[in-house]
Design an enzyme around this catalytic site. Structure first.
Site, PDB file in Angstrom:
ATOM      1  N   GLY A  91      -8.941 -10.299  -1.859  1.00  0.00           N
ATOM      2  CA  GLY A  91      -7.820 -10.721  -1.020  1.00  0.00           C
ATOM      3  C   GLY A  91      -7.282 -12.088  -1.407  1.00  0.00           C
TER       4      GLY A  91
ATOM      5  N   LYS B 266     -18.625 -18.605  -1.072  1.00  0.00           N
ATOM      6  CA  LYS B 266     -20.083 -18.616  -0.953  1.00  0.00           C
ATOM      7  C   LYS B 266     -20.798 -17.704  -1.942  1.00  0.00           C
ATOM      8  CE  LYS B 266     -20.498 -19.836   3.899  1.00  0.00           C
ATOM      9  NZ  LYS B 266     -20.921 -19.344   5.209  1.00  0.00           N
TER      10      LYS B 266
ATOM     11  N   ARG C 255       0.828  -1.217   0.000  1.00  0.00           N
ATOM     12  CA  ARG C 255       0.000   0.000   0.000  1.00  0.00           C
ATOM     13  C   ARG C 255       0.859   1.263   0.000  1.00  0.00           C
ATOM     14  NH1 ARG C 255      -4.590  -2.538   4.072  1.00  0.00           N
ATOM     15  NH2 ARG C 255      -5.878  -3.302   2.375  1.00  0.00           N
TER      16      ARG C 255
ATOM     17  N   GLY D  79     -12.718  -4.515  -0.139  1.00  0.00           N
ATOM     18  CA  GLY D  79     -14.124  -4.111  -0.075  1.00  0.00           C
ATOM     19  C   GLY D  79     -14.524  -3.158  -1.191  1.00  0.00           C
TER      20      GLY D  79
HETATM   21  P1  ADP Z   1     -11.681 -13.205  -2.437  1.00  0.00           P
HETATM   22  O1  ADP Z   1     -11.012 -12.941  -1.100  1.00  0.00           O
HETATM   23  O2  ADP Z   1     -10.690 -13.178  -3.564  1.00  0.00           O
HETATM   24  O3  ADP Z   1     -12.857 -12.310  -2.689  1.00  0.00           O
HETATM   25  P2  ADP Z   1     -13.252 -15.344  -1.343  1.00  0.00           P
HETATM   26  O4  ADP Z   1     -12.906 -14.905   0.029  1.00  0.00           O
HETATM   27  O5  ADP Z   1     -14.647 -15.134  -1.814  1.00  0.00           O
HETATM   28  O6  ADP Z   1     -12.229 -14.712  -2.400  1.00  0.00           O
HETATM   29  O7  ADP Z   1     -13.006 -16.918  -1.471  1.00  0.00           O
HETATM   30  C1  ADP Z   1     -11.807 -17.550  -1.162  1.00  0.00           C
HETATM   31  C2  ADP Z   1     -12.044 -18.817  -0.411  1.00  0.00           C
HETATM   32  O8  ADP Z   1     -12.899 -19.719  -1.100  1.00  0.00           O
HETATM   33  C3  ADP Z   1     -10.736 -19.561  -0.213  1.00  0.00           C
HETATM   34  O9  ADP Z   1     -10.463 -19.636   1.161  1.00  0.00           O
HETATM   35  C4  ADP Z   1     -10.991 -20.938  -0.816  1.00  0.00           C
HETATM   36  O10 ADP Z   1     -10.434 -21.984  -0.064  1.00  0.00           O
HETATM   37  C5  ADP Z   1     -12.491 -21.020  -0.775  1.00  0.00           C
HETATM   38  N1  ADP Z   1     -12.983 -22.011  -1.746  1.00  0.00           N
HETATM   39  C6  ADP Z   1     -12.860 -22.005  -3.073  1.00  0.00           C
HETATM   40  N2  ADP Z   1     -13.403 -23.104  -3.620  1.00  0.00           N
HETATM   41  C7  ADP Z   1     -13.875 -23.843  -2.614  1.00  0.00           C
HETATM   42  C8  ADP Z   1     -14.554 -25.110  -2.541  1.00  0.00           C
HETATM   43  N3  ADP Z   1     -14.845 -25.815  -3.646  1.00  0.00           N
HETATM   44  N4  ADP Z   1     -14.892 -25.577  -1.324  1.00  0.00           N
HETATM   45  C9  ADP Z   1     -14.596 -24.866  -0.217  1.00  0.00           C
HETATM   46  N5  ADP Z   1     -13.973 -23.666  -0.209  1.00  0.00           N
HETATM   47  C10 ADP Z   1     -13.610 -23.163  -1.399  1.00  0.00           C
END
Ligand code: ADP
Ligand code: MG
Length: 399
Positions: A357, A199, A38, A380
């Site tokens: 992230g 999710k 940053r 965010g």
């Molecule tokens: P970002 O931080 O890039 O926005 P997210 O926080 O939404 O991404 O998602 C990342 C998480 O999703 C990781 O910890 C990863 O392990 C989890 N993940 C991805 N695919 C699966 C899966 N099939 N089952 C369980 N967890 C998953």
């Protein structure tokens, strides 16, 4: 694109006092920043203003002090890290407004840099109190916002100041806004979006915004399981939000109406336990997942097909890993598709923008972060922009 002023529009700023909102919310380990990305992002703006002869006053938040002073959350904690990265000495000023700031400005020479204390020590910051903003502005001539990552907050130093002082986007803000505009605001079609992660519930608004804007929506990660379940696939023990299958079906209907193709995997990598290289790991068709298995990544055939989709596209926006990339071999799909996207970008056929992230961590893990057109570390703010929301800090600059 919404228009805003940049540092190119500044006239002579010799001796002018410039307030620069930056992101110095650094992760700390043993009293030292463990990651200075940053600061590196803010460095060009800080040095450009200083080298043009301004008196530069840095504004930043650090942690969540909620309107109270805590010595452990003073921005003086990162003074040394900032000095090291920008390779200049800076003066720490333990206030935001009033006589202490006024006297400090008197001591600063043209081209010097000061660091004001944590803006969130004062309740007026998060309340976006106009009087609080006016008191800060009273000592300054110009406001520069270089903290895109805080632009989704309508706070005094991210939004309020832009209404009081002549306001400009810093270099990092400018680069972010240009990249985001090229990815979703005004992109070259066809556009593909990769949305992955854990999710559906955390990215519902993202999915709903994207179906109306992109030609290909590629769904991976845990959220793909919810979509597969909605299509009648038995996903076994997979992470799946069964209560959201109606929502998933609605999003797929919206996509149909908008002419957006939704890509779900037809093969997947599964295992019986959530661990690195478990003995039970195997790849199968989505219809062959056993009741005691979990889908932890999308499969190699799906990745190849998605690579072919990217080859037909001019623009890619990516948020969320395709699998549980922290554990081998469930990083395979994310790494493979990221490398395809990186190669297409380097060939000049694809503009690629990614953020989030875990997404940034996954692209670093794949060794391709530097080969994407732009990587947003904004968290965010990036997600809210993916949701199609107007960011108050950006809107205030665009007036
Ligand atoms: P970002 O931080 O890039 O926005 P997210 O926080 O939404 O991404 O998602 C990342 C998480 O999703 C990781 O910890 C990863 O392990 C989890 N993940 C991805 N695919 C699966 C899966 N099939 N089952 C369980 N967890 C998953
Ligand atoms: Mg995450």
């Amino acid at each position: 694109m919404t228009t805003f002023k940049t540092l190119d529009d500044l006239g002579d700023i010799t001796g002018k006092v410039v307030l620069v909102r930056v992101d110095l919310n650094l992760p700390m380990q043993e009293g030292r920043a463990s990651d200075v990305t940053r600061v590196e992002a803010a460095k060009p703006t800080i040095l450009e203003l200083a080298d043009k002869g301004a008196k530069v006053l840095l504004l930043a938040h650090f942690g969540r002090p909620k309107g109270q002073r805590y010595s452990t959350m003073s921005t003086s904690m990162v003074q040394g890290d900032v000095e090291r990265v920008i390779d200049r000495e800076i003066m720490f000023i333990p206030e935001l407004s009033g006589p202490v700031v006024e006297q400090s400005i008197g001591i600063l020479r043209n081209g010097d840099i000061g660091l004001l204390d944590n803006v969130r020590f004062w309740p007026g910051e998060e309340a976006n109190d106009p009087d609080f903003a006016k008191a800060i502005a009273a000592n300054a001539d110009i406001y520069v916002n270089d903290a895109f990552s805080a632009a989704h907050r309508a706070h005094a130093t991210t939004e309020g100041l832009a209404h009081i002082l002549p306001a400009y986007a810093g270099r990092s803000m400018e680069a972010e806004l240009k990249a985001l505009d090229a990815a979703l605001g005004n992109p070259q079609p066809p556009v593909a979006a990769v949305v992955g992660g854990a999710k559906v519930s955390s990215k519902l608004a993202v999915l709903e915004n994207l179906v109306g804007r992109v030609q290909h929506l590629i769904i991976g990660g845990g959220m793909a399981n919810t979509f597969l379940a909605a299509r009648g696939v038995d996903v076994g023990k997979s992470l799946c939000e069964h209560e959201l299958t109606d929502v998933a079906n609605r999003i797929m209907d919206q996509a149909d109406h908008a002419g957006c193709t939704v890509h779900l995997p037809y093969d997947v990598t599964v295992a019986k336990e959530f661990a690195a290289n478990p003995p039970s790991v195997r790849t199968c068709n989505v219809h062959e997942v056993a009741a005691d298995e979990m889908i932890l990544d999308i499969g190699p055939q799906a990745v190849e097909a998605l690579g072919d989709v990217l080859k037909t596209c001019r623009t890619l926006v990516w948020n969320g890993p395709l699998g549980a990339f922290e554990l081998e071999p469930f990083d395979s799909a994310t790494v493979a598709l990221a490398r395809t996207a990186a190669a297409l970008t380097q060939d000049g056929s694809l503009t690629s923008v990614a953020g989030g992230g875990d997404t940034v961590a996954a692209l670093n893990h794949a060794g391709v972060a530097g080969d994407f057109s732009y990587i947003s570390t904004a968290g965010g703010a990036f997600l809210e922009w993916m949701e199609g929301k107007e960011l108050p800090g950006v809107a205030a600059l665009a007036r």
